[in-house]
Design a protein around this motif. Structure first.
Motif, PDB file in Angstrom:
ATOM      1  N   ALA A 271      16.011  12.192 -19.579  1.00 54.89           N
ATOM      2  CA  ALA A 271      14.605  12.605 -19.485  1.00 54.89           C
ATOM      3  C   ALA A 271      13.685  11.440 -19.825  1.00 54.89           C
ATOM      4  CB  ALA A 271      14.350  13.778 -20.438  1.00 54.89           C
ATOM      5  N   GLY A 272      14.042  10.680 -20.856  1.00 59.32           N
ATOM      6  CA  GLY A 272      13.233   9.521 -21.235  1.00 59.32           C
ATOM      7  C   GLY A 272      13.153   8.487 -20.133  1.00 59.32           C
ATOM      8  N   TYR A 273      14.285   8.234 -19.476  1.00 58.40           N
ATOM      9  CA  TYR A 273      14.333   7.255 -18.383  1.00 58.40           C
ATOM     10  C   TYR A 273      13.449   7.689 -17.219  1.00 58.40           C
ATOM     11  CZ  TYR A 273      16.262   4.363 -14.647  1.00 58.40           C
ATOM     12  OH  TYR A 273      16.398   3.482 -13.598  1.00 58.40           O
ATOM     13  N   ILE A 274      13.553   8.947 -16.843  1.00 54.07           N
ATOM     14  CA  ILE A 274      12.769   9.452 -15.707  1.00 54.07           C
ATOM     15  C   ILE A 274      11.280   9.532 -16.049  1.00 54.07           C
ATOM     16  CG2 ILE A 274      12.378  11.470 -14.232  1.00 54.07           C
ATOM     17  CD1 ILE A 274      15.409  12.024 -14.460  1.00 54.07           C
ATOM     18  N   LEU A 275      10.982  10.050 -17.216  1.00 55.19           N
ATOM     19  CA  LEU A 275       9.579  10.194 -17.622  1.00 55.19           C
ATOM     20  C   LEU A 275       8.877   8.848 -17.701  1.00 55.19           C
ATOM     21  CD1 LEU A 275      10.058  12.909 -20.389  1.00 55.19           C
ATOM     22  CD2 LEU A 275       8.735  13.198 -18.280  1.00 55.19           C
ATOM     23  N   ASN A 276       9.613   7.834 -18.140  1.00 56.83           N
ATOM     24  CA  ASN A 276       9.015   6.508 -18.298  1.00 56.83           C
ATOM     25  C   ASN A 276       8.665   5.867 -16.948  1.00 56.83           C
ATOM     26  OD1 ASN A 276       8.057   4.730 -20.257  1.00 56.83           O
ATOM     27  ND2 ASN A 276       9.870   3.419 -20.134  1.00 56.83           N
ATOM     28  N   MET A 277       9.182   6.445 -15.878  1.00 60.93           N
ATOM     29  CA  MET A 277       8.832   5.956 -14.545  1.00 60.93           C
ATOM     30  C   MET A 277       7.431   6.404 -14.128  1.00 60.93           C
ATOM     31  SD  MET A 277      12.301   6.666 -12.362  1.00 60.93           S
ATOM     32  CE  MET A 277      13.846   5.834 -12.698  1.00 60.93           C
ATOM     33  N   PHE A 278       6.974   7.512 -14.724  1.00 63.26           N
ATOM     34  CA  PHE A 278       5.728   8.121 -14.282  1.00 63.26           C
ATOM     35  C   PHE A 278       4.620   8.100 -15.336  1.00 63.26           C
ATOM     36  CE2 PHE A 278       9.240  10.161 -12.032  1.00 63.26           C
ATOM     37  CZ  PHE A 278       8.847  10.002 -10.701  1.00 63.26           C
ATOM     38  N   PHE A 279       4.992   7.972 -16.600  1.00 60.86           N
ATOM     39  CA  PHE A 279       4.002   8.060 -17.669  1.00 60.86           C
ATOM     40  C   PHE A 279       4.050   6.821 -18.556  1.00 60.86           C
ATOM     41  CE2 PHE A 279       5.278  12.456 -16.692  1.00 60.86           C
ATOM     42  CZ  PHE A 279       4.044  13.009 -16.382  1.00 60.86           C
ATOM     43  N   ALA A 280       2.987   6.630 -19.308  1.00 58.83           N
ATOM     44  CA  ALA A 280       2.972   5.583 -20.332  1.00 58.83           C
ATOM     45  C   ALA A 280       4.002   5.934 -21.406  1.00 58.83           C
ATOM     46  CB  ALA A 280       1.579   5.478 -20.943  1.00 58.83           C
ATOM     47  N   PRO A 281       4.562   4.922 -22.088  1.00 62.34           N
ATOM     48  CA  PRO A 281       5.595   5.182 -23.100  1.00 62.34           C
ATOM     49  C   PRO A 281       5.175   6.192 -24.167  1.00 62.34           C
ATOM     50  CG  PRO A 281       5.533   2.853 -22.600  1.00 62.34           C
ATOM     51  CD  PRO A 281       4.365   3.473 -21.865  1.00 62.34           C
ATOM     52  N   ALA A 282       3.907   6.169 -24.561  1.00 61.99           N
ATOM     53  CA  ALA A 282       3.448   7.102 -25.602  1.00 61.99           C
ATOM     54  C   ALA A 282       3.567   8.547 -25.127  1.00 61.99           C
ATOM     55  CB  ALA A 282       2.005   6.784 -25.986  1.00 61.99           C
ATOM     56  N   ILE A 283       3.157   8.792 -23.891  1.00 58.83           N
ATOM     57  CA  ILE A 283       3.252  10.149 -23.329  1.00 58.83           C
ATOM     58  C   ILE A 283       4.714  10.534 -23.134  1.00 58.83           C
ATOM     59  CG2 ILE A 283       2.683  11.600 -21.346  1.00 58.83           C
ATOM     60  CD1 ILE A 283       0.184   9.871 -20.938  1.00 58.83           C
ATOM     61  N   SER A 284       5.492   9.596 -22.618  1.00 57.22           N
ATOM     62  CA  SER A 284       6.919   9.857 -22.406  1.00 57.22           C
ATOM     63  C   SER A 284       7.613  10.216 -23.715  1.00 57.22           C
ATOM     64  CB  SER A 284       7.588   8.631 -21.787  1.00 57.22           C
ATOM     65  OG  SER A 284       7.060   8.338 -20.519  1.00 57.22           O
ATOM     66  N   ALA A 285       7.241   9.530 -24.791  1.00 53.63           N
ATOM     67  CA  ALA A 285       7.861   9.782 -26.092  1.00 53.63           C
ATOM     68  C   ALA A 285       7.614  11.209 -26.565  1.00 53.63           C
ATOM     69  CB  ALA A 285       7.339   8.783 -27.120  1.00 53.63           C
ATOM     70  N   VAL A 286       6.378  11.665 -26.428  1.00 51.03           N
ATOM     71  CA  VAL A 286       6.051  13.036 -26.825  1.00 51.03           C
ATOM     72  C   VAL A 286       6.814  14.036 -25.965  1.00 51.03           C
ATOM     73  CG1 VAL A 286       4.216  14.757 -26.978  1.00 51.03           C
ATOM     74  CG2 VAL A 286       3.778  12.397 -27.697  1.00 51.03           C
ATOM     75  N   LEU A 287       6.896  13.764 -24.675  1.00 46.06           N
ATOM     76  CA  LEU A 287       7.617  14.660 -23.771  1.00 46.06           C
ATOM     77  C   LEU A 287       9.118  14.660 -24.053  1.00 46.06           C
ATOM     78  CD1 LEU A 287       5.740  13.955 -20.407  1.00 46.06           C
ATOM     79  CD2 LEU A 287       5.557  15.973 -21.874  1.00 46.06           C
ATOM     80  N   VAL A 288       9.641  13.525 -24.486  1.00 45.20           N
ATOM     81  CA  VAL A 288      11.055  13.455 -24.869  1.00 45.20           C
ATOM     82  C   VAL A 288      11.310  14.335 -26.092  1.00 45.20           C
ATOM     83  CG1 VAL A 288      12.779  11.951 -25.947  1.00 45.20           C
ATOM     84  CG2 VAL A 288      11.627  11.230 -23.861  1.00 45.20           C
ATOM     85  N   VAL A 289      10.433  14.272 -27.065  1.00 47.31           N
ATOM     86  CA  VAL A 289      10.575  15.109 -28.260  1.00 47.31           C
ATOM     87  C   VAL A 289      10.486  16.593 -27.881  1.00 47.31           C
ATOM     88  CG1 VAL A 289       9.517  15.749 -30.465  1.00 47.31           C
ATOM     89  CG2 VAL A 289       9.728  13.339 -29.842  1.00 47.31           C
ATOM     90  N   ILE A 290       9.580  16.920 -26.984  1.00 49.75           N
ATOM     91  CA  ILE A 290       9.462  18.303 -26.510  1.00 49.75           C
ATOM     92  C   ILE A 290      10.732  18.725 -25.780  1.00 49.75           C
ATOM     93  CG2 ILE A 290       8.236  19.824 -24.899  1.00 49.75           C
ATOM     94  CD1 ILE A 290       5.686  18.262 -25.558  1.00 49.75           C
ATOM     95  N   THR A 291      11.296  17.820 -24.977  1.00 50.30           N
ATOM     96  CA  THR A 291      12.552  18.104 -24.288  1.00 50.30           C
ATOM     97  C   THR A 291      13.651  18.434 -25.279  1.00 50.30           C
ATOM     98  OG1 THR A 291      11.978  16.629 -22.446  1.00 50.30           O
ATOM     99  CG2 THR A 291      14.307  17.174 -22.721  1.00 50.30           C
ATOM    100  N   TYR A 292      13.711  17.650 -26.353  1.00 45.90           N
ATOM    101  CA  TYR A 292      14.710  17.892 -27.394  1.00 45.90           C
ATOM    102  C   TYR A 292      14.523  19.272 -28.025  1.00 45.90           C
ATOM    103  CZ  TYR A 292      16.878  17.747 -31.980  1.00 45.90           C
ATOM    104  OH  TYR A 292      17.613  18.065 -33.100  1.00 45.90           O
ATOM    105  N   ILE A 293      13.286  19.626 -28.307  1.00 47.25           N
ATOM    106  CA  ILE A 293      13.013  20.927 -28.921  1.00 47.25           C
ATOM    107  C   ILE A 293      13.428  22.059 -27.994  1.00 47.25           C
ATOM    108  CG2 ILE A 293      11.185  22.474 -29.730  1.00 47.25           C
ATOM    109  CD1 ILE A 293       9.658  19.968 -30.635  1.00 47.25           C
ATOM    110  N   LEU A 294      13.085  21.935 -26.717  1.00 52.09           N
ATOM    111  CA  LEU A 294      13.441  22.971 -25.744  1.00 52.09           C
ATOM    112  C   LEU A 294      14.954  23.079 -25.589  1.00 52.09           C
ATOM    113  CD1 LEU A 294      10.761  22.302 -22.959  1.00 52.09           C
ATOM    114  CD2 LEU A 294      10.799  24.179 -24.611  1.00 52.09           C
ATOM    115  N   LEU A 295      15.630  21.955 -25.628  1.00 55.27           N
ATOM    116  CA  LEU A 295      17.076  21.942 -25.416  1.00 55.27           C
ATOM    117  C   LEU A 295      17.843  22.526 -26.604  1.00 55.27           C
ATOM    118  CD1 LEU A 295      19.240  21.033 -23.384  1.00 55.27           C
ATOM    119  CD2 LEU A 295      19.217  18.786 -24.482  1.00 55.27           C
ATOM    120  N   THR A 296      17.284  22.383 -27.788  1.00 52.05           N
ATOM    121  CA  THR A 296      17.954  22.894 -28.993  1.00 52.05           C
ATOM    122  C   THR A 296      17.385  24.225 -29.470  1.00 52.05           C
ATOM    123  OG1 THR A 296      16.460  21.659 -30.448  1.00 52.05           O
ATOM    124  CG2 THR A 296      18.484  20.553 -29.749  1.00 52.05           C
ATOM    125  N   GLY A 297      16.274  24.638 -28.885  1.00 53.45           N
ATOM    126  CA  GLY A 297      15.639  25.877 -29.335  1.00 53.45           C
ATOM    127  C   GLY A 297      15.007  25.759 -30.709  1.00 53.45           C
ATOM    128  N   GLY A 298      14.888  24.536 -31.210  1.00 55.23           N
ATOM    129  CA  GLY A 298      14.275  24.328 -32.521  1.00 55.23           C
ATOM    130  C   GLY A 298      15.072  24.910 -33.670  1.00 55.23           C
TER     131      GLY A 298
END
Length: 250
Positions: A51-78
């Protein structure tokens, strides 16, 4: 077959990945299955890194980082974040042991739970930003492995803090030295494959970190609970990111 059953059990328990299989399991399967937690971490890490690799193709690293953390939360259910919040609500309440355990089991969210969760996720996002900016996606693969090291190591070196039943009891009662060694072999192979000799030493450090964390968090309640194991998972993961940042960027 029993290994496959316990692997699927851990995958169902630790992630939101849909596994349409009804498993006949008992308390022992939960505890002994924890030995495979680093493998679950690798799966989570693979998805997060991708997800980080793909997101970094379209967004700035700061935005990608937040989206990566959100991906982790969704994947683990928190699930482990919930344990982190409950643990800090309890241990920072400055109450007697039994009251601390009651607070940790309370479904309501307190001030300390909000604070530690926000701080932890914020710190993770900033650290992931540095990692993505440097295109070090392999670090994201190992990040959840380091976290799950926390859960298995924490369970192996602890006793159950509650007098009654609880899911954490299954993990702690049946996760022992054998499970710790199996998880260590899996983890060291993964860390070494990704980071070489440095990875092996880093992996050993994460086990030491987990043991110290569980002792610190469990000192007021005389042991650990499922919430404490979740807290150790999330904190160990963040420590891994901090150590990686120091090794690479300083």
């Amino acid at each position: 077959m029993i290994i496959l059953k316990r692997f699927l059990l851990m995958l169902q328990f630790m992630t939101t990945i849909p596994i349409p299989v009804n498993l006949d399991v008992n308390d022992e399967d939960f505890g002994k299955g924890l030995a495979l937690a680093p493998l679950i971490g690798l799966i989570i890490g693979g998805v997060v890194a991708g997800a980080g690799y793909i997101l970094n193709m379209f967004f700035a690293p700061a935005i990608s980082a937040v989206l990566v953390v959100i991906t982790y939360i969704l994947l683990t259910g928190g699930i482990h974040l919930d344990g982190l919040g409950d643990t800090f609500d309890g241990i920072f309440s400055n109450r007697p042991k039994e009251r601390i355990l009651e607070i940790m089991r309370d479904s309501r969210v307190g001030t300390y739970a909000v604070l530690v969760t926000v701080c932890n996720l914020g710190l993770n996002a900033v650290l992931v930003h540095s990692i993505i900016s440097a295109h070090m996606y392999f670090t994201l693969i190992l990040m959840p492995v380091a976290g799950r090291i926390g859960s298995v190591a924490g369970a192996a070196v602890s006793k159950y803090a509650r007098s009654g039943p609880g899911l954490g009891k299954s993990f702690i009662d049946y996760c022992g030295l054998k499970e710790l060694l199996v998880s260590a072999i899996i983890s060291i192979i993964a860390f070494t494959a990704v980071r070489g000799v440095t990875g092996a030493f880093l992996c050993i450090f994460m086990y030491i970190s987990a043991a110290l964390l569980v002792k610190f968090l469990g000192r007021k309640i005389g042991g650990a609970t499922g919430d404490v194991l979740g807290a150790v998972c999330e904190l160990n993961q963040t420590i891994f990111l901090i150590v990686t940042y120091l090794l690479v960027f300083r």
